[in-house]
Design an enzyme around this catalytic site. Structure first.
Site, short mmCIF file in Angstrom:
data_model
loop_
_atom_site.label_atom_id
_atom_site.label_comp_id
_atom_site.label_asym_id
_atom_site.label_seq_id
_atom_site.Cartn_x
_atom_site.Cartn_y
_atom_site.Cartn_z
CD GLU A 101 -2.83 1.37 2.29
OE1 GLU A 101 -2.83 0.53 3.21
OE2 GLU A 101 -3.68 2.29 2.20
CG ASP A 122 -2.72 -2.58 4.45
OD1 ASP A 122 -1.85 -1.81 4.92
OD2 ASP A 122 -3.90 -2.27 4.28
CB ILE A 124 -0.61 -0.43 9.57
CG1 ILE A 124 0.77 -0.53 10.22
CG2 ILE A 124 -1.69 -0.21 10.65
CD1 ILE A 124 1.13 0.66 11.13
CG ASP A 125 -6.41 -3.55 6.66
OD1 ASP A 125 -6.61 -2.52 6.00
OD2 ASP A 125 -7.28 -4.40 6.86
CB THR A 127 -3.62 3.57 9.05
OG1 THR A 127 -2.92 2.59 8.27
CG2 THR A 127 -2.65 4.67 9.45
CG ASP A 266 -7.76 -2.61 1.97
OD1 ASP A 266 -6.94 -2.20 2.80
OD2 ASP A 266 -8.31 -1.88 1.11
C1 IPD Z 1 -8.62 0.58 5.55
C2 IPD Z 1 -9.25 -0.37 6.52
C3 IPD Z 1 -10.68 0.00 6.72
C4 IPD Z 1 -11.44 -0.01 5.42
C5 IPD Z 1 -10.76 0.85 4.38
C6 IPD Z 1 -9.30 0.46 4.22
P1 IPD Z 1 -6.03 1.15 5.88
O1 IPD Z 1 -7.27 0.24 5.33
O2 IPD Z 1 -9.16 -1.69 6.07
O3 IPD Z 1 -11.34 -0.89 7.57
O4 IPD Z 1 -12.72 0.48 5.65
O5 IPD Z 1 -11.43 0.62 3.16
O6 IPD Z 1 -8.70 1.34 3.31
O7 IPD Z 1 -6.14 2.46 5.18
O8 IPD Z 1 -6.22 1.27 7.33
O9 IPD Z 1 -4.87 0.36 5.45
CA CA Z 2 -2.72 0.29 5.29
#
Ligand code: IPD
Ligand code: CA
Length: 328
Positions: A101, A122, A124-125, A127, A266
């Site tokens: 990402e 990813d 950190i999923d 963030t 994701d």
């Molecule tokens: C997000 C998370 C979030 C989801 C967003 C993602 P990120 O990823 O997974 O739950 O609703 O669509 O973009 O930005 O924290 O890596």
């Molecule tokens: Ca992320």
């Protein structure tokens, strides 16, 4: 299937390999080598994430920037974790491709994807959760072969729970206590008794863009779906990490998850974990099987539930609307 002795760290790997005894070689790749690399990456990333959160509890600041909108966050830790994972993967598998990402989200050609191995990361999923020290933060590591996810590792270092799967070998969870258990989805067949998680596309809606009418339309569709579930489902959850949403369905904590606008980093790891746990996936319109670059995902523990959700959720042309917002 429980390990009575427990696994203290994700890096205590031998036990985890024993769950892959049925995995065959893919091209010239030994599954255990890929899983070893993924688990080491997840473990090291987890240490970085935990240290940062604990440091903040002692008074240090989070180093925060925004990307496409004020609600699209990135921290120094996101970037540092991705660099660390990328370095280990490229050292271990120099011929493999990499999508991440934060540092490598450009396009890899379809022909390259169809021919080889792509690691999809990813760092950190969740963030936003990480920034607020809200303890649902995952590292998501997938390996795709010929454009299909074959391995997924998702790790939440703040709860010390991990999920992992190799295509054809089942899905497993390492609990905080260290035991490893085989996971299955639950068996809910109707929306009325389902606990469903989702995301709201806040990053698109808060984007400064000329596509204001498209944003209004996205808001209307997302709100309509929430309304339908508020009156039709058992309840709704907003977990804040799509990878975690997928794993919660895989292990039966929730029954379904859907979201518009997701990206492959994701979803790719969670998808193989979900499928190996017996779950079903499609786009919200109902196209099966879900492709990791589909941008709108609906997963459920049973096909009956997925089909019912498919008929009650509005999809309209939301992906086209999101693409207009993203390009303005
Ligand atoms: C997000 C998370 C979030 C989801 C967003 C993602 P990120 O990823 O997974 O739950 O609703 O669509 O973009 O930005 O924290 O890596
Ligand atoms: Ca992320």
């Amino acid at each position: 299937m429980t390990n009575a002795n427990g696994l203290k760290h994700l890096s205590d790997l031998d036990l985890i390999y024993s769950y892959l005894v049925n995995a065959g070689k893919l091209g010239d790749l030994e599954p255990a080598n890929a899983l070893r690399c993924a688990l080491k990456c997840a473990h090291d990333a987890g240490v970085m994430i935990r240290n940062n959160v604990e440091g903040r509890a002692l008074g240090s600041e989070v180093n925060l920037n925004t990307k496409s909108s004020v609600a699209d966050l990135v921290t120094e830790t996101d970037v540092a974790v991705e660099k660390c994972i990328r370095a280990r993967i490229s050292q271990t598998f120099p011929s493999h491709m990499f999508v991440g990402e934060e540092t490598a989200n450009g396009e890899i050609s379809q022909s390259a994807r169809s021919a080889g191995f792509v690691w999809i990361i990813d760092p950190i999923d969740g963030t936003t959760n990480f920034v607020h020290a809200f303890p649902i933060v995952t590292v998501s590591i997938a390996l795709a072969y010929k454009d299909e996810s074959v391995m997924g590792v998702v790790y939440n270092p703040l709860t010390d729970e991990a999920w992992f799967a190799w295509k054809g070998c089942g899905a497993y969870m390492k609990r905080a206590c260290g035991s490893i258990v085989s996971i299955r989805t639950s068996t809910c067949t109707s929306v009325g008794s389902a606990l469903i998680s989702t995301g709201f596309g806040v990053a698109f809606l808060r984007r400064q863009t000329k596509a204001v009418s498209e944003q209004a339309k996205i808001l209307e569709i997302v709100s309509q779906n929430v309304k339908v579930l508020m009156t039709g489902a058992r309840d709704i959850r907003r977990i804040g990490s799509a990878a975690c949403d997928m794993c919660y369905v895989a292990m039966g904590r929730t029954d379904s998850y859907f979201e518009f606008g997701v990206r492959e980093w994701d979803i790719a790891a969670g998808l193989v974990i979900l499928h190996e746990a017996g779950g079903e996936s499609s786009t919200i319109r109902g196209a099966t099987p879900y492709s990791i670059r589909g941008r709108n995902v609906l997963v459920a523990d049973t096909n009956a539930l997925r089909v019912e959700l498919n008929s009650v959720l509005r999809e309209d042309n939301i992906i086209e609307l999101i693409e207009i917002v993203e390009s303005n």
